[in-house]
Design a protein around this motif. Sequence first.
Motif, short mmCIF file in Angstrom:
data_model
loop_
_atom_site.label_atom_id
_atom_site.label_comp_id
_atom_site.label_asym_id
_atom_site.label_seq_id
_atom_site.Cartn_x
_atom_site.Cartn_y
_atom_site.Cartn_z
N UNK A 19 36.79 48.86 35.89
CA UNK A 19 37.54 50.03 35.44
C UNK A 19 38.97 49.87 35.92
N UNK A 20 39.90 49.94 34.98
CA UNK A 20 41.32 49.76 35.27
C UNK A 20 41.98 51.13 35.27
N UNK A 35 47.58 45.14 25.62
CA UNK A 35 47.42 43.69 25.59
C UNK A 35 46.05 43.29 26.14
N UNK A 36 45.68 43.84 27.28
CA UNK A 36 44.38 43.53 27.89
C UNK A 36 43.24 43.95 26.97
N UNK A 44 33.67 43.32 30.66
CA UNK A 44 34.26 44.47 29.98
C UNK A 44 35.24 45.24 30.87
N UNK A 45 36.39 45.57 30.28
CA UNK A 45 37.40 46.38 30.95
C UNK A 45 37.36 47.79 30.37
N UNK A 90 42.06 41.63 36.41
CA UNK A 90 42.17 41.85 34.96
C UNK A 90 42.24 40.52 34.22
N UNK A 91 43.05 39.60 34.69
CA UNK A 91 43.14 38.28 34.05
C UNK A 91 41.80 37.55 34.13
N UNK A 92 41.14 37.66 35.27
CA UNK A 92 39.85 37.00 35.49
C UNK A 92 38.81 37.49 34.49
#
Length: 141
Positions: A19-20, A35-36, A44-45, A90-92
């Motif tokens: 969770x971002x 973008x993400x 999953x984000x 997030x990149x991972x």
Amino acid sequence: MSADIDPAGFGSGRIGSLTVLYDEGCPICRTAHRWLESRAQLVPLRFVPAGSETARECFPGLDHSATLRDLTVIADNGLVYVSDGAWLACLWALADYRGVAERLSTPSLLPAARRFIAAASAVRQSTRAEDYGDVCDDSCR
């Protein structure tokens, strides 16, 4: 890093989702969110506005004013990543950027990654007006 360990490499177990908590009042954060979200995700984000009622309900133990200052990512296993750790998490999570995240988290590249993230954060702070998220819908882009 492999899929069997957490983004910071501490070996706490498999992560099923992240969770971002992002600042929806910040143009850089909204752009990063879009973008993400548009990239293929291995993990999953889920995106939740930082400081929102939803964020407060889901994560009552967090300092929600701090989540507005620094990107915060919470793994489904309870691990919390802040600032550069959050960006790397997030990149991972992304199919095409996991290798980049792994390289940036190495001792030789982490200092440069931290400087880049700090510079982006400084730009974010200078471009964010208190009422920006209330009056701008990014349609000017």
